[in-house]
Design a protein around this motif. Structure first.
Motif, PDB file in Angstrom:
ATOM      1  N   ARG A 157       0.867  -1.180   0.000  1.00 37.93           N
ATOM      2  CA  ARG A 157       0.000   0.000   0.000  1.00 37.93           C
ATOM      3  C   ARG A 157       0.899   1.225   0.000  1.00 37.93           C
ATOM      4  N   ALA A 158       0.639   2.139  -0.933  1.00 41.23           N
ATOM      5  CA  ALA A 158       1.551   3.259  -1.130  1.00 41.23           C
ATOM      6  C   ALA A 158       0.833   4.416  -1.810  1.00 41.23           C
ATOM      7  N   ASP A 159       1.292   5.619  -1.520  1.00 38.20           N
ATOM      8  CA  ASP A 159       0.787   6.819  -2.193  1.00 38.20           C
ATOM      9  C   ASP A 159       1.592   6.996  -3.472  1.00 38.20           C
ATOM     10  N   MET A 160       1.082   6.458  -4.573  1.00 38.27           N
ATOM     11  CA  MET A 160       1.839   6.418  -5.822  1.00 38.27           C
ATOM     12  C   MET A 160       1.931   7.781  -6.510  1.00 38.27           C
ATOM     13  N   ALA A 161       1.209   8.782  -6.011  1.00 37.96           N
ATOM     14  CA  ALA A 161       1.335  10.133  -6.556  1.00 37.96           C
ATOM     15  C   ALA A 161       2.641  10.790  -6.129  1.00 37.96           C
ATOM     16  N   ASP A 162       3.253  10.272  -5.076  1.00 38.22           N
ATOM     17  CA  ASP A 162       4.541  10.766  -4.605  1.00 38.22           C
ATOM     18  C   ASP A 162       5.638  10.014  -5.349  1.00 38.22           C
ATOM     19  N   PRO A 163       6.475  10.701  -6.139  1.00 43.04           N
ATOM     20  CA  PRO A 163       7.484  10.002  -6.953  1.00 43.04           C
ATOM     21  C   PRO A 163       8.444   9.136  -6.133  1.00 43.04           C
ATOM     22  N   ASP A 164       8.820   9.597  -4.946  1.00 44.38           N
ATOM     23  CA  ASP A 164       9.739   8.817  -4.123  1.00 44.38           C
ATOM     24  C   ASP A 164       9.074   7.560  -3.578  1.00 44.38           C
ATOM     25  N   VAL A 165       7.800   7.683  -3.221  1.00 42.48           N
ATOM     26  CA  VAL A 165       7.056   6.504  -2.761  1.00 42.48           C
ATOM     27  C   VAL A 165       6.818   5.547  -3.918  1.00 42.48           C
ATOM     28  N   HIS A 166       6.531   6.089  -5.097  1.00 43.24           N
ATOM     29  CA  HIS A 166       6.325   5.277  -6.301  1.00 43.24           C
ATOM     30  C   HIS A 166       7.550   4.400  -6.567  1.00 43.24           C
ATOM     31  N   ARG A 167       8.709   4.990  -6.513  1.00 47.55           N
ATOM     32  CA  ARG A 167       9.952   4.226  -6.715  1.00 47.55           C
ATOM     33  C   ARG A 167      10.099   3.138  -5.656  1.00 47.55           C
ATOM     34  N   LEU A 168       9.848   3.492  -4.413  1.00 44.87           N
ATOM     35  CA  LEU A 168       9.985   2.535  -3.319  1.00 44.87           C
ATOM     36  C   LEU A 168       9.009   1.379  -3.468  1.00 44.87           C
ATOM     37  N   ALA A 169       7.750   1.692  -3.803  1.00 48.64           N
ATOM     38  CA  ALA A 169       6.730   0.651  -3.932  1.00 48.64           C
ATOM     39  C   ALA A 169       7.078  -0.338  -5.030  1.00 48.64           C
ATOM     40  N   LEU A 170       7.524   0.150  -6.190  1.00 49.75           N
ATOM     41  CA  LEU A 170       7.870  -0.756  -7.283  1.00 49.75           C
ATOM     42  C   LEU A 170       9.124  -1.569  -6.958  1.00 49.75           C
ATOM     43  N   SER A 171      10.037  -0.990  -6.200  1.00 47.81           N
ATOM     44  CA  SER A 171      11.276  -1.700  -5.881  1.00 47.81           C
ATOM     45  C   SER A 171      11.019  -2.945  -5.052  1.00 47.81           C
ATOM     46  N   PHE A 172       9.927  -2.974  -4.278  1.00 50.69           N
ATOM     47  CA  PHE A 172       9.653  -4.129  -3.423  1.00 50.69           C
ATOM     48  C   PHE A 172       9.262  -5.361  -4.249  1.00 50.69           C
ATOM     49  N   GLY A 173       8.738  -5.133  -5.446  1.00 51.02           N
ATOM     50  CA  GLY A 173       8.494  -6.237  -6.359  1.00 51.02           C
ATOM     51  C   GLY A 173       7.276  -7.084  -6.059  1.00 51.02           C
ATOM     52  N   SER A 174       6.233  -6.513  -5.472  1.00 46.90           N
ATOM     53  CA  SER A 174       5.006  -7.276  -5.224  1.00 46.90           C
ATOM     54  C   SER A 174       4.129  -7.291  -6.468  1.00 46.90           C
ATOM     55  N   ASN A 175       3.258  -8.289  -6.572  1.00 46.62           N
ATOM     56  CA  ASN A 175       2.320  -8.348  -7.690  1.00 46.62           C
ATOM     57  C   ASN A 175       1.288  -7.241  -7.626  1.00 46.62           C
ATOM     58  N   VAL A 176       0.846  -6.908  -6.419  1.00 48.21           N
ATOM     59  CA  VAL A 176      -0.249  -5.956  -6.236  1.00 48.21           C
ATOM     60  C   VAL A 176       0.235  -4.755  -5.439  1.00 48.21           C
ATOM     61  N   VAL A 177      -0.078  -3.562  -5.971  1.00 48.71           N
ATOM     62  CA  VAL A 177       0.141  -2.310  -5.245  1.00 48.71           C
ATOM     63  C   VAL A 177      -1.201  -1.589  -5.177  1.00 48.71           C
ATOM     64  N   ILE A 178      -1.659  -1.292  -3.972  1.00 42.04           N
ATOM     65  CA  ILE A 178      -2.873  -0.506  -3.801  1.00 42.04           C
ATOM     66  C   ILE A 178      -2.457   0.937  -3.546  1.00 42.04           C
ATOM     67  N   ASP A 179      -2.866   1.804  -4.459  1.00 42.18           N
ATOM     68  CA  ASP A 179      -2.478   3.205  -4.436  1.00 42.18           C
ATOM     69  C   ASP A 179      -3.446   3.987  -3.558  1.00 42.18           C
ATOM     70  N   SER A 180      -2.949   4.466  -2.420  1.00 42.95           N
ATOM     71  CA  SER A 180      -3.786   5.255  -1.512  1.00 42.95           C
ATOM     72  C   SER A 180      -2.902   6.054  -0.576  1.00 42.95           C
ATOM     73  N   GLU A 181      -3.407   7.189  -0.145  1.00 44.88           N
ATOM     74  CA  GLU A 181      -2.722   7.933   0.896  1.00 44.88           C
ATOM     75  C   GLU A 181      -2.944   7.217   2.226  1.00 44.88           C
ATOM     76  N   GLY A 182      -1.923   7.207   3.051  1.00 40.11           N
ATOM     77  CA  GLY A 182      -2.098   6.625   4.372  1.00 40.11           C
ATOM     78  C   GLY A 182      -3.051   7.472   5.197  1.00 40.11           C
ATOM     79  N   PRO A 183      -3.993   6.849   5.905  1.00 43.51           N
ATOM     80  CA  PRO A 183      -4.898   7.621   6.770  1.00 43.51           C
ATOM     81  C   PRO A 183      -4.123   8.459   7.782  1.00 43.51           C
ATOM     82  N   ASP A 184      -4.759   9.498   8.281  1.00 43.91           N
ATOM     83  CA  ASP A 184      -4.120  10.360   9.274  1.00 43.91           C
ATOM     84  C   ASP A 184      -3.635   9.530  10.463  1.00 43.91           C
TER      85      ASP A 184
END
Length: 344
Positions: A157-184
């Motif tokens: 689960r990652a905020d894919m609108a953030d370029p740094d988070v996008h890079r981090l999320a893809l680097s983990f190599g999971s099949n599924v990424v759910i794009d969402s901002e983390g709740p407060d």
């Protein structure tokens, strides 16, 4: 940090080439005894980024504890380029009580970040964790499981609108990424907002060590370390297929319309087609079973483990897939293999 300098926290210092195992005080009990979280800090001899690995912000979520422990204590980190901050159990009171939230306080530690000195018990704890071990880092991986009675396939689960988070999320190599901002108040949401890109890894169910998921998560950690060049001998992995679910389609929970006993017909990670029977709900006193069918073709990211429900209780988490991902999964399900291709 991560440039060959010492890692410092309130009360300690870890120089290049050093390792420390720390029990760090974040609160006190009714008797005035300290509440301490375990932390292992490994500062490599070579410069590089500073990363944190955290688990058990919810005290009953155990899979991530083993992931963080193995990285800290079983991996060869002699050639580490950078610094690792390993926090296997954030919610020590919940872990000791084997419950999700902070006992007595009845607060969710993972809704209390970045915390605040002089505030509630949970926010004081979160503040001490955040300022000492999260804020000095360049990125972080926060490990979770589903709540009790349910289980998840491994996904990010990652905020894919953030370029740094996008890079981090893809680097983990999971099949599924759910794009969402983390709740407060969540660790990933508040750390990312504070300049420390962070993702959540969801895996399995509470109160369990699930070896297959732990091993899969360890592969993801190695892949991330390769992307950020913390370890030379590793490589960034391509999982064979990947789907990123975003926006309004983030979550589709299929819920029970009848109370009773549930027979789930598919496991987590299964592809189900529109009209397939996902589950059957019955009870001991009647013969008219209630069938629960898939409203669309999708992937079962999470399913019920506890086989009893009230009307309205969630049965499964179904994600709609794009056509190409669906075809790959259909080939896998029929005994074929996923297409070996570059990610688009």
């Amino acid at each position: 940090m991560g440039d060959g300098e010492a890692f410092t926290y309130n009360g300690g210092r870890v120089g290049p080439g050093e390792r420390q195992n720390v029990r760090y005080g974040i609160s006190e009990t009714y008797l005035g005894d300290p509440v301490r979280i375990p932390a292992t800090i490994i500062n490599g001899e070579h410069p590089g980024p500073t990363a944190f690995l955290s688990a058990a912000a919810h005290g009953d979520e155990l899979n991530g504890i083993e992931v963080v422990r193995e990285v800290a204590h079983e991996w060869d980190l002699s050639k580490l380029a950078g610094t690792l901050v390993c926090l296997p159990v954030l919610n020590v009171p919940g872990f000791l009580a084997q419950q999700r939230y902070l006992p007595v306080y009845d607060r969710d530690l993972n809704r209390s970040f970045p915390g605040k000195e002089g505030s509630t018990s949970s926010k004081r704890m979160a503040h001490r964790i955040y300022t000492n071990f999260i804020e000095p880092c360049d990125f972080g991986l926060d490990f979770h499981t589903s709540t009790r009675g349910r289980t998840n396939m491994l996904h990010v689960r990652a905020d894919m609108a953030d370029p740094d988070v996008h890079r981090l999320a893809l680097s983990f190599g999971s099949n599924v990424v759910i794009d969402s901002e983390g709740p407060d108040g969540t660790l990933r949401g508040e750390a990312t907002a504070g300049g420390v890109p962070t993702i959540t890894i969801e895996m399995g169910e509470a109160h369990r060590f699930q070896r297959g998921l732990i091993d899969e998560a360890l592969e993801g950690v190695r892949s991330t370390f390769a992307e950020y060049e913390l370890l030379e001998e590793t490589a960034v992995r391509w999982p064979g297929w990947r789907t990123i679910i975003s926006g309004s389609s983030e979550k589709t929970w299929i819920r029970a319309d009848a109370g009773g006993i549930v027979d789930m017909h598919h496991e987590r990670g299964a592809l189900v087609h529109e009209g397939d029977r996902i589950a059957t709900i019955t009870n001991p006193f009647k013969d008219d079973d209630a069938a629960v069918e898939a409203p669309f073709t999708g992937l079962l990211v999470g399913v019920l483990e506890n086989p009893v429900v009230y009307p309205g209780n969630p049965l499964c988490h179904l994600l709609e897939l794009d056509v190409e991902t669906r075809r790959i999964l259909e080939r896998e399900q029929s005994g074929g293999t996923a297409r070996d291709s570059e990610e688009t």
